[in-house]
Design an enzyme around this catalytic site. Structure first.
Site: not given
Ligand code: UT7
Length: 325
Positions: A113, A254, A284
């Site tokens: 990115c 970004h 993204n």
């Molecule tokens: O360009 C570079 C590429 N990447 C990035 O910049 C990504 C950087 N990271 C992020 O943007 C965030 O970490 C995410 C958007 C990927 C995830 O957000 P988060 O607030 O860090 O969520 P998490 O991974 O801690 O997940 C929280 C909960 C989990 O459930 P439990 O374990 O608490 O029951 C996940 O399983 O949300 C769940 N979850 C979802 N729920 C509904 C993860 N993805 C989804 C989804 N829909 N799409």
């Protein structure tokens, strides 16, 4: 020594739009979760007959038009992507050919990115050295083609698109690209990666069966590092240039996650009204996100504005550019 400035900008997205409601039918997710956790509402998706080079060529044509230039005036094509048409030949060569500029140098680079920031820095260096004058810098991605559509942790985040800039010399040292910084650390290489299809894991029935030709991401780990590294990169160029956060008219980060962008802006001391945000529309789009956001915001930029670009991505790579419009 010549300075460089952005003479023209262009962006292009495919027609297909995938909304959060559409994604609710594909994986267990909700519009509410995606909107609150990432800021994304829709993303554009290419069809199977439209490779990255097509989006890139369209964005490049718009950038040329915006600069009032012909493709024949270009001296170099630089293209940042992790979604090339093929592993080789480079997508830059294919785009140069589609633009009718056969003969001039063209190459791809993989900086995730941070691709557009790397591209601007390379263009600036070539212009300062006097080697080339008019340089086309492209960021293009079709991440929809590298998604595991069963992995809700990644497939809701990414979209397709291309952004392009024409970078040219100027004698006015107060205008254009003032400073940039680039960094990388392969220690974090497994945080965002597509494991198969290269020399480590060539395509096989096993790699296809195990979905190894798709994006794997450690979202939480990336989230925390992204905030720290983008903030550091932004501070570095501001401090070196003697420009205060109050003087920055626009921060163009970004577009990975609205929460990451807000945290970076707050740590840099730049109010959120001065942050360019397009993630709601496009998701993204990796290397394309900054030039697409700049194209979107171009009518809001005024002559003399300080504009700060910050990015991070797979590699890990990160960097920033400070420019004056
Ligand atoms: O360009 C570079 C590429 N990447 C990035 O910049 C990504 C950087 N990271 C992020 O943007 C965030 O970490 C995410 C958007 C990927 C995830 O957000 P988060 O607030 O860090 O969520 P998490 O991974 O801690 O997940 C929280 C909960 C989990 O459930 P439990 O374990 O608490 O029951 C996940 O399983 O949300 C769940 N979850 C979802 N729920 C509904 C993860 N993805 C989804 C989804 N829909 N799409």
């Amino acid at each position: 020594m010549a300075h460089s400035y952005i003479k023209g900008l262009g962006a292009y997205v495919p027609d297909g739009v995938l909304s959060n409601a559409d994604l609710e039918k594909i994986v267990e997710t909700s519009d509410k979760w995606i909107t609150t956790r990432s800021g994304i509402k829709t993303r554009h998706i290419s069809d199977e007959n439209t490779p990255s080079s097509e989006l890139a060529t369209e964005a490049a044509k718009i950038a040329l038009d915006n600069a009032g230039m012909e493709a024949s005036e270009l001296d170099l094509v630089l293209l940042g992507t992790v979604c090339p048409d093929m592993l080789f030949p480079s997508t830059a060569c294919l785009v140069a050919h589609k633009l009718g500029t056969d003969g001039i140098p063209a190459f791809d680079f993989s900086a995730g990115c941070t691709g557009f920031i790397y591209g601007l820095a390379i263009a600036d260096s070539f212009i300062k050295s006097g080697f080339y004058k008019n340089i086309l810098v492209i960021g293009v991605e079709e991440l929809s083609k590298l998604m595991n559509w069963n992995d809700r942790g990644t497939c809701v985040l990414f979209g397709d698109g291309a952004g392009a800039a024409i970078v040219s010399p100027t004698d006015d040292s107060k205008k254009g690209i003032l400073d940039w910084t680039l960094s990388a650390n392969g220690f974090y290489g497994d945080f965002i990666r597509m494991p198969a299809g290269g020399s480590m894991l060539p395509a096989s029935k096993k790699t296809v069966r195990e979905n190894l030709h798709t994006v794997f991401m450690k979202g939480n780990e990336v989230f925390k590092l992204a905030i720290r590294l983008m903030t550091d990169a932004g501070k570095t160029v501001l401090e070196r240039s003697g420009v205060s956060p109050q003087e920055v008219a626009w921060l163009v980060p970004h577009q990975a996650n609205i929460r990451i962008m807000e945290a970076v802006a707050s740590r840099l001391g730049i109010p959120k009204e001065r942050v360019v945000i397009t993630i709601d529309k496009y998701g993204n789009t990796s290397a394309a996100s900054i030039p697409m956001a700049m194209y979107d915001a171009r009518d809001r930029f005024s002559q003399g504005d300080y504009i700060l670009l910050v990015a991070f991505g797979s590699g890990f790579t990160w960097g920033s550019v400070l420019l004056r419009w």
